[in-house]
Design an enzyme around this catalytic site. Structure first.
Site, PDB file in Angstrom:
ATOM      1  N   ARG A  80       4.436  -2.612  31.660  1.00 40.19           N
ATOM      2  CA  ARG A  80       5.087  -1.431  30.796  1.00 40.19           C
ATOM      3  C   ARG A  80       5.844  -1.960  29.387  1.00 40.19           C
ATOM      4  NH1 ARG A  80      10.613  -0.518  34.765  1.00 40.19           N
ATOM      5  NH2 ARG A  80      11.574   0.031  33.069  1.00 40.19           N
ATOM      6  N   GLU A 133       9.549   2.173  44.169  1.00 41.82           N
ATOM      7  CA  GLU A 133       9.205   1.916  42.806  1.00 41.82           C
ATOM      8  C   GLU A 133       7.560   0.914  42.886  1.00 41.82           C
ATOM      9  OE1 GLU A 133      12.071   0.137  40.261  1.00 41.82           O
ATOM     10  OE2 GLU A 133      12.700  -1.159  41.765  1.00 41.82           O
ATOM     11  N   CYS A 176      14.865   8.721  39.150  1.00 39.30           N
ATOM     12  CA  CYS A 176      15.692   7.877  38.217  1.00 39.30           C
ATOM     13  C   CYS A 176      14.910   7.109  37.170  1.00 39.30           C
ATOM     14  CB  CYS A 176      16.546   6.986  38.702  1.00 39.30           C
ATOM     15  SG  CYS A 176      15.965   5.663  39.502  1.00 39.30           S
ATOM     16  N   ASP A 219       8.623   1.878  37.148  1.00 40.79           N
ATOM     17  CA  ASP A 219       7.770   0.820  37.926  1.00 40.79           C
ATOM     18  C   ASP A 219       6.804   1.398  38.579  1.00 40.79           C
ATOM     19  OD1 ASP A 219       8.934  -1.446  36.797  1.00 40.79           O
ATOM     20  OD2 ASP A 219      10.819  -1.245  37.703  1.00 40.79           O
ATOM     21  N   HIS A 265      12.605  -2.273  29.112  1.00 40.56           N
ATOM     22  CA  HIS A 265      13.925  -1.997  29.174  1.00 40.56           C
ATOM     23  C   HIS A 265      14.597  -1.842  27.896  1.00 40.56           C
ATOM     24  CE1 HIS A 265      13.087  -2.624  33.356  1.00 40.56           C
ATOM     25  NE2 HIS A 265      14.070  -1.811  33.529  1.00 40.56           N
TER      26      HIS A 265
HETATM   27  C1  PEP Z   1      12.322   2.462  37.322  1.00 38.92           C
HETATM   28  O1  PEP Z   1      11.663   1.583  37.401  1.00 38.92           O
HETATM   29  O2  PEP Z   1      11.918   3.667  36.982  1.00 38.92           O
HETATM   30  C2  PEP Z   1      13.581   2.499  37.320  1.00 38.92           C
HETATM   31  C3  PEP Z   1      14.734   3.579  37.108  1.00 38.92           C
HETATM   32  O3  PEP Z   1      14.278   1.356  37.025  1.00 38.92           O
HETATM   33  P1  PEP Z   1      14.062   0.148  35.666  1.00 38.92           P
HETATM   34  O4  PEP Z   1      13.605   1.035  34.678  1.00 38.92           O
HETATM   35  O5  PEP Z   1      15.421  -0.431  35.532  1.00 38.92           O
HETATM   36  O6  PEP Z   1      12.913  -0.667  36.384  1.00 38.92           O
HETATM   37 MG    MG Z   2      12.370  -0.103  38.067  1.00 40.15          MG
END
Ligand code: PEP
Ligand code: MG
Length: 480
Positions: free
Chosen positions: A381, A347, A418, A371, A103
């Site tokens: 990740r 996810e 997303c 995820d 993140h």
């Molecule tokens: C994802 O997991 O792809 C997502 C968009 O959410 P985050 O990256 O905030 O876990």
């Molecule tokens: Mg996610």
């Protein structure tokens, strides 16, 4: 100063004498790392001496220091640190730890902060006052570049700026493929004020508002219902009537709020722990406070509610029950609330493999590929030591993505991606070929992806995507 006034040393002599005193203190230090900082001191003194003597610095300064900017080199930075970064003196950063889809890295990209994460020993190898180039796109750090390398990078910087300017011409162009298929490009945001960048990039809505950023760096004090309501309302108003997808708080894993609000901060496998909806269902009062704030903000415009990390029918039912309760609480208090479209993030492989239960309960689904890749391949990740194994093109990952898109399309439900894959132009055609029509990404990526969509022809892409899905080595076919 004292030596200059009392002992009548000249400035250079006073400086060198004082340095010698300090250098002896460094030599006596037990800690090797601290002892080596003597070199930093000597470098600084050398530069001050040159300035006192009126000599030009030998550093390859093709630009004044203020223009080049300062780079922060640290062992680690948290996603919450990113929120302050933009207002800091730093122009970019390097960290030893972290993955490309951690993140911290995601928020840095979204805020257009140049960064290289997971550089392992960078914080011990790079010294104070070193000249550093960071190439965030390539994940490259150049320390003490020659004048040639420096000017090459300056040229690249200029070209990138020009390209960005040219892309602006696409801002008002409709996003359609060559054979007329309409595609929606939405924005991922972290703060209500990011809506401005989404509008500026021509996004047709927000596909992911990571609401957890409102909860971070508050020393355990969660945002109140009113505070959250104002933030969500500001995002909705900022998007000027376009839909805003607010994801309920996804804290935990590499996004701890702080030790007192996330109980499993010290858990061995935080990515598998009390994260996202799991935490919300464990703290229903906190969850309903957020749901009430979102319901109230929905009076001001279209809000889509998105729930992260769901895996089972039971979690879905519990979440929807909390939503009903939140509505009833607002009715009891006589507070107005608006309608919400309901969505779930896909996810976790379990969710992708049990899609019918999601299709039954939700209006739309959104693939969180960051995820989905992490949990399918068992790759943390945020861990740079396994970053090379994090593979969006792994056949298992592609099958889960393609299967989810196909089932949503057959059921007539909207589906988006997303995760970072949506903003990666190398993936655009493949996702289109799999039938995806809604992409959500950082505002800074929208026009790049639009250019890719405008150059695509759906007829050819579906056949090509099917071939990739049948391949043992999808990467080898991606650029063919
Ligand atoms: C994802 O997991 O792809 C997502 C968009 O959410 P985050 O990256 O905030 O876990
Ligand atoms: Mg996610």
């Amino acid at each position: 100063m004292q030596w200059i006034t009392e002992r009548h040393y000249n400035a250079e002599w006073a400086l060198v004498s004082q340095m010698e005193v300090l250098a002896r203190q460094f030599d006596e230090m037990e800690d090797e790392y601290l002892r080596e900082r003597k070199g930093d001191l000597e470098q600084v003194v050398e530069r001050v001496l040159k300035a006192l003597q009126g000599k030009p610095s030998e550093l390859p300064h093709a630009a004044p220091l203020e223009e080049a900017g300062l780079i922060l080199v640290a062992h680690d930075l948290s996603p919450a640190d990113m929120l302050q970064f933009k207002d800091s003196v730093f122009a970019g950063f390097v960290t030893d730890v972290g993955g490309k889809t951690s993140h911290t890295a995601i928020v840095a990209r979204s805020m257009d902060i140049p960064a290289v994460v997971g550089a392992r020993t960078a914080s011990t190898l790079i010294a104070q006052d070193d000249w550093v180039i960071i190439d965030g796109d390539a994940g490259v750090i150049v320390v003490d570049p020659s004048i040639d390398v420096l000017s090459q990078y300056r040229d690249r910087q200029q070209i990138a700026l020009l390209e960005r300017e040219q892309l602006q011409q696409l801002k008002h162009t409709l996003t359609v493929t060559k054979d007329g298929q309409k595609v929606e490009l939405l924005a991922n945001i972290e703060r209500p004020e990011d809506a401005a960048a989404a509008i500026a990039a021509g996004a047709v809505g927000v596909g992911l508002f990571r609401s957890e950023f409102l909860f971070m760096g508050r020393a355990g004090k969660l945002p109140s219902e009113d505070e959250q309501y104002q933030a969500y309302r500001d995002a909705v108003l900022g998007m000027k009537g376009l839909p805003v997808t607010i994801r309920t708080v996804d804290a935990g894993a590499d996004k701890p709020l702080d030790a007192s609000t996330v109980k499993d901060a010290a858990h061995l496998n935080p990515a598998l722990g009390l994260r996202a909806i799991r935490w919300c269902l464990a703290e229903p009062d906190m969850f309903r406070t957020q749901l009430r704030a979102i319901l109230r903000a929905a009076v001001h415009g279209q809000i889509h509610l998105l729930i992260p990390m769901l895996t089972s029918g039971s979690e879905i039912e519990q979440s929807l029950k909390q939503l009903d309760l939140a509505r009833a609480e607002l009715d009891q208090r006589g507070l107005a609330h608006g309608p919400l479209k309901l969505g779930a993030m896909i996810e976790i492989p379990a969710a992708a493999l049990a899609l019918p239960v999601f299709l039954k309960h939700f209006d739309f689904l959104s693939l969180g590929t960051n995820d989905l890749i992490q949990y399918t391949l068992a790759i943390d990740r945020a861990d740079e030591s396994v970053a090379h194994l994090y593979d969006p093109l792994h056949p298992a990952v592609l099958h889960l993505i393609a299967g989810t898109i196909r089932q949503c399309n057959e059921a007539g439900k909207s589906v988006s991606v997303c995760g970072e894959m949506a903003g990666d132009v190398a993936m655009t055609k493949l996702l289109l070929g799999m039938g995806l029509r809604v992409f959500s990404m950082h505002p800074s990526q929208i026009l790049n992806v639009k250019r890719e969509v405008l150059a695509s022809h759906m007829g050819q892409l579906s056949t090509w995507a099917r071939k990739i899905l049948r391949s043992d080595n999808p990467q080898s076919l991606l650029n063919k």
